[in-house]
Enzyme design. Structure first.
Site, short mmCIF file in Angstrom:
data_model
loop_
_atom_site.label_atom_id
_atom_site.label_comp_id
_atom_site.label_asym_id
_atom_site.label_seq_id
_atom_site.Cartn_x
_atom_site.Cartn_y
_atom_site.Cartn_z
N CYS A 45 0.81 -1.22 0.00
CA CYS A 45 0.00 0.00 0.00
C CYS A 45 0.84 1.27 0.00
O CYS A 45 0.35 2.34 -0.34
CB CYS A 45 -0.93 0.01 1.21
SG CYS A 45 -1.90 -1.50 1.38
N HIS A 73 -9.31 2.27 -2.67
CA HIS A 73 -7.91 2.00 -2.35
C HIS A 73 -7.26 1.12 -3.41
O HIS A 73 -7.09 -0.08 -3.22
CB HIS A 73 -7.86 1.32 -0.97
CG HIS A 73 -6.51 1.03 -0.44
ND1 HIS A 73 -5.34 1.57 -0.95
CD2 HIS A 73 -6.12 0.22 0.59
CE1 HIS A 73 -4.31 1.12 -0.25
NE2 HIS A 73 -4.75 0.28 0.68
N CYS A 80 -0.62 2.86 6.19
CA CYS A 80 -0.16 1.58 6.71
C CYS A 80 0.16 0.67 5.53
O CYS A 80 -0.29 0.89 4.41
CB CYS A 80 -1.21 0.95 7.62
SG CYS A 80 -2.78 0.54 6.81
#
EC number: 2.3.1.9
Length: 394
Positions: free
Chosen positions: A88, A349, A379
Protein backbone atom coordinates in the site's frame (compact mmCIF):
# COMPACT_ATOMS: atom_id res chain seq x y z
CA UNK A 1 21.53 18.34 0.50
CA UNK A 2 19.53 19.46 -2.52
CA UNK A 3 15.90 20.50 -2.04
CA UNK A 4 13.19 18.56 -3.87
CA UNK A 5 9.96 20.14 -5.04
CA UNK A 6 6.71 18.93 -6.53
CA UNK A 7 5.84 20.81 -9.71
CA UNK A 8 2.68 18.92 -10.67
CA UNK A 9 0.34 16.38 -9.11
CA UNK A 10 -2.48 14.50 -10.84
CA UNK A 11 -4.58 11.38 -10.50
CA UNK A 12 -7.29 9.52 -12.31
CA UNK A 13 -10.72 9.25 -10.81
CA UNK A 14 -10.96 6.00 -8.84
CA UNK A 15 -12.96 3.17 -10.34
CA UNK A 16 -15.00 0.57 -8.48
CA UNK A 17 -14.13 -3.11 -8.67
CA UNK A 18 -15.24 -4.30 -12.11
CA UNK A 19 -16.45 -0.76 -12.71
CA UNK A 20 -15.69 1.90 -15.30
CA UNK A 21 -11.94 1.24 -15.43
CA UNK A 22 -12.20 -2.55 -15.45
CA UNK A 23 -11.04 -2.78 -19.07
CA UNK A 24 -8.19 -0.25 -18.74
CA UNK A 25 -4.90 -1.82 -17.68
CA UNK A 26 -2.74 -0.46 -14.89
CA UNK A 27 -0.14 0.35 -17.55
CA UNK A 28 -2.62 2.45 -19.53
CA UNK A 29 -3.73 4.22 -16.36
CA UNK A 30 -0.11 4.89 -15.51
CA UNK A 31 0.61 6.22 -18.99
CA UNK A 32 -2.33 8.60 -18.68
CA UNK A 33 -1.13 10.19 -15.44
CA UNK A 34 2.53 10.26 -16.46
CA UNK A 35 1.66 12.20 -19.61
CA UNK A 36 -0.70 14.53 -17.75
CA UNK A 37 1.78 15.21 -14.94
CA UNK A 38 4.45 16.23 -17.46
CA UNK A 39 1.98 18.45 -19.33
CA UNK A 40 0.79 20.10 -16.11
CA UNK A 41 4.38 20.71 -15.04
CA UNK A 42 5.04 22.46 -18.37
CA UNK A 43 8.42 20.81 -18.72
CA UNK A 44 10.02 19.42 -21.84
CA UNK A 45 9.58 15.65 -21.74
CA UNK A 46 13.19 15.33 -22.90
CA UNK A 47 14.23 16.64 -19.48
CA UNK A 48 12.63 13.73 -17.60
CA UNK A 49 15.45 11.60 -16.20
CA UNK A 50 13.44 8.67 -14.88
CA UNK A 51 9.98 7.33 -14.08
CA UNK A 52 9.24 5.45 -10.85
CA UNK A 53 5.81 3.88 -10.43
CA UNK A 54 4.31 1.77 -7.67
CA UNK A 55 2.41 -1.33 -8.69
CA UNK A 56 1.54 -4.29 -6.48
CA UNK A 57 -0.43 -6.77 -8.58
CA UNK A 58 2.19 -7.22 -11.30
CA UNK A 59 1.44 -10.84 -12.23
CA UNK A 60 0.72 -11.03 -15.94
CA UNK A 61 1.45 -7.38 -16.70
CA UNK A 62 4.74 -8.13 -18.40
CA UNK A 63 8.24 -6.92 -17.68
CA UNK A 64 8.65 -3.79 -15.57
CA UNK A 65 5.20 -2.13 -15.77
CA UNK A 66 6.67 1.32 -15.09
CA UNK A 67 8.85 1.10 -18.18
CA UNK A 68 5.86 0.06 -20.26
CA UNK A 69 3.79 2.94 -18.90
CA UNK A 70 6.42 5.57 -19.60
CA UNK A 71 6.81 4.39 -23.18
CA UNK A 72 3.04 4.40 -23.68
CA UNK A 73 2.95 7.95 -22.31
CA UNK A 74 5.13 9.08 -25.21
CA UNK A 75 8.41 9.48 -23.37
CA UNK A 76 11.57 8.67 -25.28
CA UNK A 77 13.11 5.22 -25.20
CA UNK A 78 16.16 6.77 -23.55
CA UNK A 79 14.13 7.48 -20.39
CA UNK A 80 14.54 4.75 -17.79
CA UNK A 81 11.97 3.53 -15.32
CA UNK A 82 11.41 0.98 -12.59
CA UNK A 83 8.52 -0.44 -10.62
CA UNK A 84 8.15 -0.33 -6.83
CA UNK A 85 6.25 -2.84 -4.71
CA UNK A 86 5.90 -1.73 -1.10
CA UNK A 87 2.29 -2.89 -1.03
CA UNK A 88 0.00 0.00 0.00
CA UNK A 89 2.98 2.33 0.40
CA UNK A 90 4.26 1.78 -3.15
CA UNK A 91 3.10 5.08 -4.63
CA UNK A 92 4.47 7.19 -1.79
CA UNK A 93 7.71 5.21 -1.68
CA UNK A 94 8.13 5.96 -5.38
CA UNK A 95 8.02 9.68 -4.60
CA UNK A 96 10.50 9.19 -1.74
CA UNK A 97 12.87 7.31 -4.05
CA UNK A 98 12.60 10.11 -6.59
CA UNK A 99 13.49 12.62 -3.88
CA UNK A 100 16.45 10.50 -2.78
CA UNK A 101 17.82 10.30 -6.32
CA UNK A 102 17.52 14.06 -6.76
CA UNK A 103 19.04 14.79 -3.35
CA UNK A 104 21.95 12.51 -4.25
CA UNK A 105 22.55 14.43 -7.46
CA UNK A 106 21.61 11.48 -9.68
CA UNK A 107 18.71 13.25 -11.39
CA UNK A 108 17.01 16.62 -11.72
CA UNK A 109 13.51 15.64 -12.87
CA UNK A 110 11.61 12.43 -12.12
CA UNK A 111 7.99 11.39 -12.59
CA UNK A 112 6.85 9.28 -9.64
CA UNK A 113 3.54 7.75 -8.64
CA UNK A 114 1.55 4.56 -8.69
CA UNK A 115 -0.91 2.57 -10.78
CA UNK A 116 -3.21 -0.36 -10.11
CA UNK A 117 -6.05 -2.18 -11.78
CA UNK A 118 -7.36 -4.68 -9.26
CA UNK A 119 -10.27 -5.58 -11.53
CA UNK A 120 -7.85 -7.09 -14.06
CA UNK A 121 -5.76 -9.06 -11.57
CA UNK A 122 -5.42 -12.65 -12.80
CA UNK A 123 -5.73 -16.02 -11.11
CA UNK A 124 -2.69 -18.28 -10.79
CA UNK A 125 -2.25 -22.03 -10.89
CA UNK A 126 -0.22 -23.47 -8.03
CA UNK A 127 3.38 -24.59 -8.49
CA UNK A 128 2.41 -28.17 -9.33
CA UNK A 129 1.33 -26.96 -12.76
CA UNK A 130 5.01 -26.60 -13.63
CA UNK A 131 5.94 -30.22 -12.95
CA UNK A 132 2.58 -31.95 -13.44
CA UNK A 133 -0.37 -32.67 -11.18
CA UNK A 134 -0.28 -36.47 -11.64
CA UNK A 135 -3.05 -37.17 -9.08
CA UNK A 136 -5.44 -35.06 -7.05
CA UNK A 137 -6.84 -31.58 -7.38
CA UNK A 138 -4.89 -28.45 -8.17
CA UNK A 139 -5.49 -25.01 -6.73
CA UNK A 140 -6.12 -21.64 -8.32
CA UNK A 141 -4.91 -18.55 -6.45
CA UNK A 142 -6.46 -15.09 -6.61
CA UNK A 143 -3.63 -12.60 -7.15
CA UNK A 144 -5.62 -9.88 -5.35
CA UNK A 145 -5.63 -11.95 -2.19
CA UNK A 146 -2.29 -13.73 -2.49
CA UNK A 147 -0.15 -10.73 -3.45
CA UNK A 148 -2.26 -7.86 -2.18
CA UNK A 149 -4.58 -8.56 0.72
CA UNK A 150 -3.24 -11.60 2.60
CA UNK A 151 -0.62 -11.32 5.34
CA UNK A 152 2.28 -13.42 4.07
CA UNK A 153 3.59 -13.83 7.62
CA UNK A 154 0.43 -15.06 9.31
CA UNK A 155 -1.58 -16.31 6.35
CA UNK A 156 -4.72 -14.32 7.07
CA UNK A 157 -6.53 -11.42 5.43
CA UNK A 158 -5.65 -7.79 6.14
CA UNK A 159 -9.12 -7.55 7.65
CA UNK A 160 -8.02 -9.79 10.49
CA UNK A 161 -5.15 -7.41 11.24
CA UNK A 162 -7.78 -4.68 11.51
CA UNK A 163 -9.74 -6.86 13.93
CA UNK A 164 -6.53 -7.30 15.94
CA UNK A 165 -6.03 -3.53 16.08
CA UNK A 166 -9.66 -2.95 17.08
CA UNK A 167 -9.28 -5.33 20.02
CA UNK A 168 -5.86 -4.05 21.04
CA UNK A 169 -6.90 -0.37 21.06
CA UNK A 170 -10.56 -0.61 22.06
CA UNK A 171 -12.05 0.54 18.76
CA UNK A 172 -15.74 -0.37 18.73
CA UNK A 173 -18.02 -1.19 15.81
CA UNK A 174 -19.94 2.02 16.45
CA UNK A 175 -16.76 4.09 16.27
CA UNK A 176 -15.77 2.45 13.00
CA UNK A 177 -19.18 2.91 11.39
CA UNK A 178 -19.28 6.56 12.48
CA UNK A 179 -15.90 7.19 10.88
CA UNK A 180 -17.03 5.45 7.70
CA UNK A 181 -20.16 7.59 7.51
CA UNK A 182 -18.14 10.78 7.97
CA UNK A 183 -15.76 9.67 5.21
CA UNK A 184 -18.66 9.04 2.84
CA UNK A 185 -20.27 12.39 3.60
CA UNK A 186 -17.03 14.33 3.17
CA UNK A 187 -16.28 12.59 -0.13
CA UNK A 188 -19.80 13.22 -1.41
CA UNK A 189 -19.53 16.90 -0.48
CA UNK A 190 -16.12 17.16 -2.14
CA UNK A 191 -17.42 15.65 -5.37
CA UNK A 192 -20.50 17.86 -5.31
CA UNK A 193 -18.40 21.01 -4.79
CA UNK A 194 -15.83 20.10 -7.43
CA UNK A 195 -13.03 19.83 -4.89
CA UNK A 196 -11.34 17.04 -6.86
CA UNK A 197 -11.68 18.63 -10.29
CA UNK A 198 -8.19 20.17 -10.35
CA UNK A 199 -6.42 16.94 -9.44
CA UNK A 200 -8.29 14.52 -11.71
CA UNK A 201 -7.28 13.86 -15.30
CA UNK A 202 -9.88 12.18 -17.52
CA UNK A 203 -9.36 8.64 -18.78
CA UNK A 204 -10.61 7.71 -22.23
CA UNK A 205 -12.16 4.28 -21.80
CA UNK A 206 -12.70 2.07 -24.83
CA UNK A 207 -14.69 -1.15 -24.56
CA UNK A 208 -16.26 -3.40 -27.16
CA UNK A 209 -19.63 -1.79 -26.52
CA UNK A 210 -18.82 1.88 -26.02
CA UNK A 211 -16.27 4.64 -25.62
CA UNK A 212 -16.54 7.17 -22.82
CA UNK A 213 -14.58 9.57 -20.62
CA UNK A 214 -14.17 8.63 -16.96
CA UNK A 215 -13.49 11.63 -14.72
CA UNK A 216 -15.38 11.26 -11.42
CA UNK A 217 -14.76 8.92 -8.49
CA UNK A 218 -17.44 6.25 -8.63
CA UNK A 219 -16.86 4.30 -5.41
CA UNK A 220 -18.36 6.74 -2.83
CA UNK A 221 -21.79 5.88 -1.44
CA UNK A 222 -23.44 9.30 -1.21
CA UNK A 223 -26.62 7.81 0.26
CA UNK A 224 -24.86 5.84 2.99
CA UNK A 225 -26.60 5.91 6.38
CA UNK A 226 -25.75 4.85 9.91
CA UNK A 227 -28.55 2.30 9.75
CA UNK A 228 -27.25 0.73 6.54
CA UNK A 229 -23.70 0.55 7.88
CA UNK A 230 -24.92 -0.94 11.14
CA UNK A 231 -26.81 -3.68 9.31
CA UNK A 232 -23.72 -5.07 7.58
CA UNK A 233 -22.30 -8.33 8.85
CA UNK A 234 -18.67 -8.62 9.96
CA UNK A 235 -16.58 -9.57 6.93
CA UNK A 236 -13.64 -11.42 8.47
CA UNK A 237 -14.65 -12.65 11.94
CA UNK A 238 -18.23 -13.60 12.80
CA UNK A 239 -17.79 -12.00 16.21
CA UNK A 240 -15.78 -9.09 14.83
CA UNK A 241 -16.38 -5.43 14.04
CA UNK A 242 -14.81 -4.91 10.60
CA UNK A 243 -17.30 -4.85 7.71
CA UNK A 244 -17.32 -4.02 4.03
CA UNK A 245 -18.76 -0.66 5.02
CA UNK A 246 -16.01 0.42 7.41
CA UNK A 247 -13.12 -0.84 5.28
CA UNK A 248 -11.62 0.48 2.06
CA UNK A 249 -12.56 -1.02 -1.27
CA UNK A 250 -10.94 -2.97 -4.09
CA UNK A 251 -10.34 -0.37 -6.76
CA UNK A 252 -8.62 0.82 -9.92
CA UNK A 253 -6.70 4.06 -10.47
CA UNK A 254 -3.38 5.85 -10.88
CA UNK A 255 -1.59 9.01 -9.74
CA UNK A 256 1.66 10.74 -10.67
CA UNK A 257 3.74 13.74 -9.64
CA UNK A 258 6.71 15.49 -11.23
CA UNK A 259 9.53 15.84 -8.71
CA UNK A 260 12.42 18.21 -9.45
CA UNK A 261 15.51 19.64 -7.86
CA UNK A 262 14.36 23.06 -6.62
CA UNK A 263 17.02 25.23 -8.23
CA UNK A 264 16.52 23.46 -11.57
CA UNK A 265 12.77 24.07 -11.40
CA UNK A 266 13.28 27.75 -10.65
CA UNK A 267 15.91 28.11 -13.37
CA UNK A 268 13.40 26.67 -15.84
CA UNK A 269 10.88 29.34 -14.83
CA UNK A 270 8.56 26.86 -13.13
CA UNK A 271 6.49 27.55 -10.04
CA UNK A 272 6.92 24.69 -7.57
CA UNK A 273 3.80 23.64 -5.70
CA UNK A 274 5.47 22.22 -2.61
CA UNK A 275 8.80 21.21 -1.13
CA UNK A 276 9.35 17.69 0.18
CA UNK A 277 10.60 18.23 3.72
CA UNK A 278 10.97 14.65 4.90
CA UNK A 279 9.92 11.05 4.43
CA UNK A 280 10.26 7.94 6.57
CA UNK A 281 9.14 4.37 7.05
CA UNK A 282 8.49 2.41 10.23
CA UNK A 283 8.00 -1.22 11.17
CA UNK A 284 5.40 -2.82 13.46
CA UNK A 285 4.22 -6.40 14.11
CA UNK A 286 2.58 -7.80 10.95
CA UNK A 287 -0.46 -8.78 13.01
CA UNK A 288 -0.97 -5.08 13.79
CA UNK A 289 0.10 -3.76 10.39
CA UNK A 290 -2.42 -0.92 10.54
CA UNK A 291 -0.34 0.83 13.19
CA UNK A 292 2.56 1.36 10.78
CA UNK A 293 1.81 5.08 10.29
CA UNK A 294 2.65 5.74 13.95
CA UNK A 295 6.44 5.16 13.84
CA UNK A 296 6.64 6.38 10.24
CA UNK A 297 4.94 9.67 11.10
CA UNK A 298 7.03 10.14 14.22
CA UNK A 299 10.23 9.66 12.21
CA UNK A 300 9.11 11.94 9.38
CA UNK A 301 8.15 14.72 11.79
CA UNK A 302 11.46 14.39 13.62
CA UNK A 303 13.39 14.61 10.36
CA UNK A 304 11.41 17.71 9.39
CA UNK A 305 12.00 19.30 12.79
CA UNK A 306 8.26 19.56 13.38
CA UNK A 307 5.57 18.54 15.85
CA UNK A 308 2.23 17.10 14.78
CA UNK A 309 0.57 20.33 15.95
CA UNK A 310 2.55 22.20 13.27
CA UNK A 311 0.85 20.23 10.49
CA UNK A 312 -2.08 21.99 8.83
CA UNK A 313 -3.63 19.10 6.88
CA UNK A 314 -3.23 15.32 7.02
CA UNK A 315 -4.07 12.60 4.51
CA UNK A 316 -4.02 9.26 6.33
CA UNK A 317 -5.09 6.28 4.28
CA UNK A 318 -8.28 4.71 5.57
CA UNK A 319 -7.39 1.08 4.89
CA UNK A 320 -9.78 0.19 7.71
CA UNK A 321 -11.67 2.46 10.08
CA UNK A 322 -10.27 0.47 13.00
CA UNK A 323 -6.63 1.12 12.15
CA UNK A 324 -7.26 4.71 11.09
CA UNK A 325 -8.90 5.48 14.44
CA UNK A 326 -6.21 3.67 16.41
CA UNK A 327 -3.46 5.55 14.58
CA UNK A 328 -5.23 8.85 15.15
CA UNK A 329 -5.71 8.05 18.82
CA UNK A 330 -2.06 7.09 19.24
CA UNK A 331 -0.63 10.10 17.42
CA UNK A 332 -3.23 12.62 18.56
CA UNK A 333 -4.75 13.59 15.22
CA UNK A 334 -7.01 16.64 15.09
CA UNK A 335 -10.05 15.28 13.25
CA UNK A 336 -10.66 18.67 11.63
CA UNK A 337 -7.33 18.40 9.82
CA UNK A 338 -7.54 14.81 8.60
CA UNK A 339 -8.93 13.60 5.26
CA UNK A 340 -10.95 16.76 4.78
CA UNK A 341 -12.38 15.47 1.49
CA UNK A 342 -13.00 11.92 2.67
CA UNK A 343 -10.67 8.95 2.65
CA UNK A 344 -10.19 5.51 1.17
CA UNK A 345 -13.29 4.05 2.83
CA UNK A 346 -15.31 6.31 0.56
CA UNK A 347 -12.97 6.97 -2.36
CA UNK A 348 -11.35 3.56 -2.65
CA UNK A 349 -7.91 2.00 -2.35
CA UNK A 350 -6.12 0.95 -5.57
CA UNK A 351 -3.24 -0.40 -3.55
CA UNK A 352 -0.23 0.39 -5.74
CA UNK A 353 -1.52 3.89 -6.48
CA UNK A 354 -2.89 4.98 -3.10
CA UNK A 355 0.34 6.38 -1.69
CA UNK A 356 0.66 8.77 -4.61
CA UNK A 357 -3.08 9.41 -4.66
CA UNK A 358 -3.22 10.67 -1.08
CA UNK A 359 -0.21 12.93 -1.71
CA UNK A 360 -1.91 14.41 -4.78
CA UNK A 361 -5.15 14.94 -2.86
CA UNK A 362 -3.28 16.42 0.11
CA UNK A 363 -1.47 18.95 -2.06
CA UNK A 364 -4.62 20.11 -3.81
CA UNK A 365 -6.51 20.36 -0.50
CA UNK A 366 -3.68 22.49 0.88
CA UNK A 367 -3.88 24.78 -2.14
CA UNK A 368 -7.64 25.14 -1.84
CA UNK A 369 -7.40 26.01 1.85
CA UNK A 370 -4.18 28.06 1.66
CA UNK A 371 -2.37 25.75 4.10
CA UNK A 372 1.39 25.40 4.43
CA UNK A 373 2.37 22.08 6.00
CA UNK A 374 0.94 18.69 5.13
CA UNK A 375 1.43 15.06 6.15
CA UNK A 376 0.65 11.98 4.05
CA UNK A 377 0.80 8.54 5.66
CA UNK A 378 -0.30 4.96 5.03
CA UNK A 379 -0.16 1.58 6.71
CA UNK A 380 1.44 -1.24 4.74
CA UNK A 381 0.61 -4.93 4.68
CA UNK A 382 3.29 -7.02 6.36
CA UNK A 383 3.73 -4.58 9.24
CA UNK A 384 5.09 -1.28 7.95
CA UNK A 385 4.09 2.34 7.57
CA UNK A 386 5.27 5.25 5.44
CA UNK A 387 4.93 9.00 5.84
CA UNK A 388 5.94 12.19 4.05
CA UNK A 389 5.87 15.83 5.12
CA UNK A 390 5.47 18.55 2.48
CA UNK A 391 5.58 22.35 2.63
CA UNK A 392 3.45 24.24 0.14
CA UNK A 393 5.24 27.08 -1.64
CA UNK A 394 3.51 30.32 -2.56
Amino acid sequence: MKNCVIVSAVRTAIGSFNGSLASTSAIDLGATVIKAAIERAKIDSQHVDEVIMGNVLQAGLGQNPARQALLKSGLAETVCGFTVNKVCGSGLKSVALAAQAIQAGQAQSIVAGGMENMSLAPYLLDAKARSGYRLGDGQVYDVILRDGLMCATHGYHMGITAENVAKEYGITREMQDELALHSQRKAAAAIESGAFTAEIVPVNVVTRKKTFVFSQDEFPKANSTAEALGALRPAFDKAGTVTAGNASGINDGAAALVIMEESAALAAGLTPLARIKSYASGGVPPALMGMGPVPATQKALQLAGLQLADIDLIEANEAFAAQFLAVGKNLGFDSEKVNVNGGAIALGHPIGASGARILVTLLHAMQARDKTLGLATLCIGGGQGIAMVIERLN
